[in-house]
Design an enzyme around this catalytic site. Structure first.
Site, PDB file in Angstrom:
ATOM      1  N   ASP A 161       0.844  -1.198   0.000  1.00 44.97           N
ATOM      2  CA  ASP A 161       0.000   0.000   0.000  1.00 44.97           C
ATOM      3  C   ASP A 161       0.881   1.251   0.000  1.00 44.97           C
ATOM      4  OD1 ASP A 161      -2.293  -1.746   0.361  1.00 44.97           O
ATOM      5  OD2 ASP A 161      -1.443  -2.076   2.345  1.00 44.97           O
ATOM      6  N   HIS A 189      -4.673  -3.268   6.282  1.00 48.00           N
ATOM      7  CA  HIS A 189      -4.469  -3.557   4.859  1.00 48.00           C
ATOM      8  C   HIS A 189      -5.820  -3.967   4.276  1.00 48.00           C
ATOM      9  CE1 HIS A 189      -3.126  -5.051   1.065  1.00 48.00           C
ATOM     10  NE2 HIS A 189      -3.643  -6.227   1.331  1.00 48.00           N
TER      11      HIS A 189
HETATM   12  P1  NAX Z   1      -2.077 -18.314  -3.900  1.00 42.20           P
HETATM   13  O1  NAX Z   1      -3.422 -18.906  -3.679  1.00 42.20           O
HETATM   14  O2  NAX Z   1      -1.501 -18.256  -5.269  1.00 42.20           O
HETATM   15  O3  NAX Z   1      -1.010 -19.072  -2.983  1.00 42.20           O
HETATM   16  C1  NAX Z   1      -1.228 -19.339  -1.661  1.00 42.20           C
HETATM   17  C2  NAX Z   1      -0.498 -20.630  -1.349  1.00 42.20           C
HETATM   18  O4  NAX Z   1      -0.611 -20.848   0.049  1.00 42.20           O
HETATM   19  C3  NAX Z   1      -1.101 -21.858  -2.040  1.00 42.20           C
HETATM   20  O5  NAX Z   1      -0.075 -22.527  -2.735  1.00 42.20           O
HETATM   21  C4  NAX Z   1      -1.681 -22.674  -0.888  1.00 42.20           C
HETATM   22  O6  NAX Z   1      -1.561 -24.057  -1.128  1.00 42.20           O
HETATM   23  C5  NAX Z   1      -0.814 -22.219   0.262  1.00 42.20           C
HETATM   24  N1  NAX Z   1      -1.413 -22.353   1.588  1.00 42.20           N
HETATM   25  C6  NAX Z   1      -2.690 -22.128   1.951  1.00 42.20           C
HETATM   26  N2  NAX Z   1      -2.841 -22.380   3.262  1.00 42.20           N
HETATM   27  C7  NAX Z   1      -1.635 -22.743   3.729  1.00 42.20           C
HETATM   28  C8  NAX Z   1      -1.181 -23.138   4.999  1.00 42.20           C
HETATM   29  N3  NAX Z   1      -1.996 -23.232   6.038  1.00 42.20           N
HETATM   30  N4  NAX Z   1       0.127 -23.457   5.141  1.00 42.20           N
HETATM   31  C9  NAX Z   1       0.953 -23.403   4.088  1.00 42.20           C
HETATM   32  N5  NAX Z   1       0.567 -23.060   2.845  1.00 42.20           N
HETATM   33  C10 NAX Z   1      -0.716 -22.724   2.671  1.00 42.20           C
HETATM   34  O7  NAX Z   1      -2.145 -16.858  -3.229  1.00 42.20           O
HETATM   35  P2  NAX Z   1      -1.142 -15.649  -3.401  1.00 42.20           P
HETATM   36  O8  NAX Z   1      -1.555 -14.842  -4.554  1.00 42.20           O
HETATM   37  O9  NAX Z   1       0.244 -16.149  -3.332  1.00 42.20           O
HETATM   38  O10 NAX Z   1      -1.522 -14.784  -2.107  1.00 42.20           O
HETATM   39  C11 NAX Z   1      -1.220 -15.246  -0.808  1.00 42.20           C
HETATM   40  C12 NAX Z   1      -1.891 -14.362   0.227  1.00 42.20           C
HETATM   41  O11 NAX Z   1      -1.400 -13.019   0.142  1.00 42.20           O
HETATM   42  C13 NAX Z   1      -3.392 -14.262   0.082  1.00 42.20           C
HETATM   43  O12 NAX Z   1      -3.987 -14.360   1.371  1.00 42.20           O
HETATM   44  C14 NAX Z   1      -3.590 -12.842  -0.446  1.00 42.20           C
HETATM   45  O13 NAX Z   1      -4.865 -12.335  -0.112  1.00 42.20           O
HETATM   46  C15 NAX Z   1      -2.490 -12.127   0.266  1.00 42.20           C
HETATM   47  N6  NAX Z   1      -2.090 -10.812  -0.256  1.00 42.20           N
HETATM   48  C16 NAX Z   1      -1.717  -9.866   0.641  1.00 42.20           C
HETATM   49  C17 NAX Z   1      -1.237  -8.635   0.258  1.00 42.20           C
HETATM   50  C18 NAX Z   1      -0.811  -7.628   1.264  1.00 42.20           C
HETATM   51  O14 NAX Z   1      -0.475  -6.514   0.848  1.00 42.20           O
HETATM   52  N7  NAX Z   1      -0.789  -7.899   2.574  1.00 42.20           N
HETATM   53  C19 NAX Z   1      -1.198  -8.251  -1.177  1.00 42.20           C
HETATM   54  C20 NAX Z   1      -1.190  -9.426  -2.096  1.00 42.20           C
HETATM   55  C21 NAX Z   1      -2.077 -10.566  -1.691  1.00 42.20           C
HETATM   56  O15 NAX Z   1      -3.395 -10.263  -2.058  1.00 42.20           O
END
Ligand code: NAX
Length: 328
Positions: A161, A189
Site C-alpha cells: 500500500d 491492509h
Molecule cells: P495463492 O493462492 O496463489 O497461494 C497461496 C499458497 O498458500 C497456495 O499454494 C496454498 O496451497 C498455500 N497455503 C494455503 N494455506 C496454507 C497453509 N496453512 N500453510 C501453508 N501453505 C498454505 O495466493 P497468493 O496470490 O500467493 O496470495 C497469498 C496471500 O497473500 C493471500 O492471502 C492474499 O490475499 C495475500 N495478499 C496480501 C497482500 C498484502 O499486501 N498484505 C497483497 C497481495 C495478496 O493479495
C-alpha cells in the site's frame, strides 16, 4: 562467508511465493553477501506438494551462489525450525459464497497453529511478516499464539500500500519515487487504510504544496490506493503477486538492514499511541536501524486524519473481536 540466515516462507508454491523465493535466493532481500537457507511450507495435499517440489527444482536450476539449502515440507515445525525470518504468505482464500467472517475464522485456525509452531521452534529473534489476508488480524492471531516470543517480532504487510501510494504521488507531483520521504499508510491492509502525505517531502519540498489539490487527495488518491488490489484483480484476473513479493522484500530488507532514516510503513503491534488500542496490529510510520523498528512519534493528527484513522481502527477492532473467543 557469513552464517546463512534461515528464511521460512509459507504458501511457497503460490503466486506470491513464485515471485518471492528467487529474489530472496539471489540476495535481493538480505544482501548480496548473505547466504540463505529457504524453509518452505505448503499444504499437505498432493497437488500443493508437487507444485512445491517443482519450485524447489527451479531454485536448484538457478544455481544461486547464496542459496545454502532448501527444505520443503508440510510441517510448520520443520519449516519454522530456528527460522530467523518467517514470511507467512499462505492463507485461505475467500471461496464462493464465503462471508468475511468465515474467512476470518478459517484463517484464524491457520495462524493460531503457525503462531504456536513459531513459538515452539523459531529463533527467539525471528522477524515475522504476515502477508496472507486479512494480514493485520492474522499477524495479531499469530502473535497471541506465540506468548514466548516478543510481540514486536510480529508485523503485517502494508508496504504494498505504501509503495502504491508512493508511485501515485510521484506521478501527480512530477517527482521521482525515490525522492519521496515522510509518507505513511495508517491502519488496516484493506480499503479502509489511510494513505497520508501531509508530512511527505521530495527534494526538500512539501508534497502537499507540490500537489496542492485537496480534492484529488480525498476523492482520487485515497480511494485509488485503497482499491488498487481490486483494480489489479479486474485487469489481470489474478491478485497482485510480483508487486506483493516486491513489497515483502522491501519490508524485510528495511527491517533487517535499515531504512537510513526514511519513514516506511509497517503493520506493528500498537503501544497505544495515535489512539490505536494496545496490541492491535496497525500500519504506522517507522524508521529502522540495527534490525529494529521504531515507531515515528508525535505525527500531528488533524480532524480529517482522525476521522480516517477511526474508520480503519473500527474495522481492525471488529476483526479482533471476531476472533477473540479463539485466543483465550
Ligand atoms: P495463492 O493462492 O496463489 O497461494 C497461496 C499458497 O498458500 C497456495 O499454494 C496454498 O496451497 C498455500 N497455503 C494455503 N494455506 C496454507 C497453509 N496453512 N500453510 C501453508 N501453505 C498454505 O495466493 P497468493 O496470490 O500467493 O496470495 C497469498 C496471500 O497473500 C493471500 O492471502 C492474499 O490475499 C495475500 N495478499 C496480501 C497482500 C498484502 O499486501 N498484505 C497483497 C497481495 C495478496 O493479495
Amino acid at each position: 562467508m557469513k552464517t546463512p540466515v534461515r528464511v521460512a516462507v509459507t504458501g511457497a508454491a503460490g503466486q506470491i511465493g513464485y515471485s518471492l523465493l528467487f529474489r530472496i535466493a539471489s540476495g535481493e532481500m538480505l544482501g548480496k553477501d548473505q547466504p540463505v537457507i529457504l524453509q518452505l511450507l505448503e499444504l499437505p495435499m498432493e497437488k500443493a506438494q508437487a507444485a512445491l517440489k517443482g519450485v524447489i527444482m527451479e531454485l536448484e536450476d538457478c544455481a544461486f551462489p547464496l542459496l545454502a539449502g532448501v527444505v520443503g515440507t508440510d510441517d510448520a515445525e520443520v519449516a519454522f525450525k530456528d527460522a530467523d525470518i518467517a514470511l507467512l504468505v499462505g492463507a485461505r482464500p475467500r471461496g464462493p459464497g464465503m462471508e468475511r467472517k468465515d474467512l476470518l475464522l478459517e484463517n484464524a485456525k491457520i495462524f493460531t497453529a503457525q503462531g504456536a509452531a513459531l513459538n515452539k521452534v523459531a529463533s527467539r529473534e525471528v522477524k515475522v511478516l504476515v502477508v496472507g489476508n486479512p494480514a493485520n488480524t492474522n499477524a495479531y492471531i499469530a502473535m497471541k499464539s506465540a506468548p514466548d516470543l516478543p510481540s514486536k517480532n510480529f508485523t503485517a504487510m502494508l508496504r504494498l500500500d505504501h509503495n502504491r501510494a508512493l508511485s501515485q504521488l510521484a506521478e501527480k507531483a512530477g517527482v521521482a519515487v525515490g525522492d519521496i520521504e515522510g509518507l505513511v499508510v495508517w491502519g488496516n491492509h484493506s480499503p479502509t487504510m489511510y494513505p497520508d502525505y501531509r508530512f511527505a517531502t521530495a527534494g526538500g519540498k512539501k508534497l502537499k504544496d507540490l500537489v496542492n489539490d485537496e480534492s484529488w487527495n480525498r476523492e482520487t488518491f485515497i480511494p485509488k490506493v485503497g482499491k488498487r488490489g481490486a483494480a489489479i484483480i479486474e485487469a489481470r484476473g489474478l491478485s497482485s503477486a510480483a508487486s506483493a513479493a516486491n513489497a515483502a522484500i522491501d519490508h524485510i530488507r528495511d527491517w533487517a538492514l535499515g531504512s537510513n532514516g526514511k519513514w516506511v510503513t509497517m503493520g506493528v503491534p500498537s503501544d497505544g499511541s495515535y489512539g490505536v488500542p494496545e496490541g492491535v496490529i496497525c500500519g504506522v510510520p517507522v524508521t529502522t536501524q540495527n534490525g529494529e523498528y521504531t515507531v515515528v512519534k508525535d505525527v500531528e493528527i488533524d480532524d480529517y486524519s482522525r476521522q480516517m484513522m477511526d474508520k480503519t481502527l473500527a474495522e481492525l477492532e471488529e476483526e479482533r473481536s471476531g476472533v477473540a473467543h479463539l485466543l483465550g
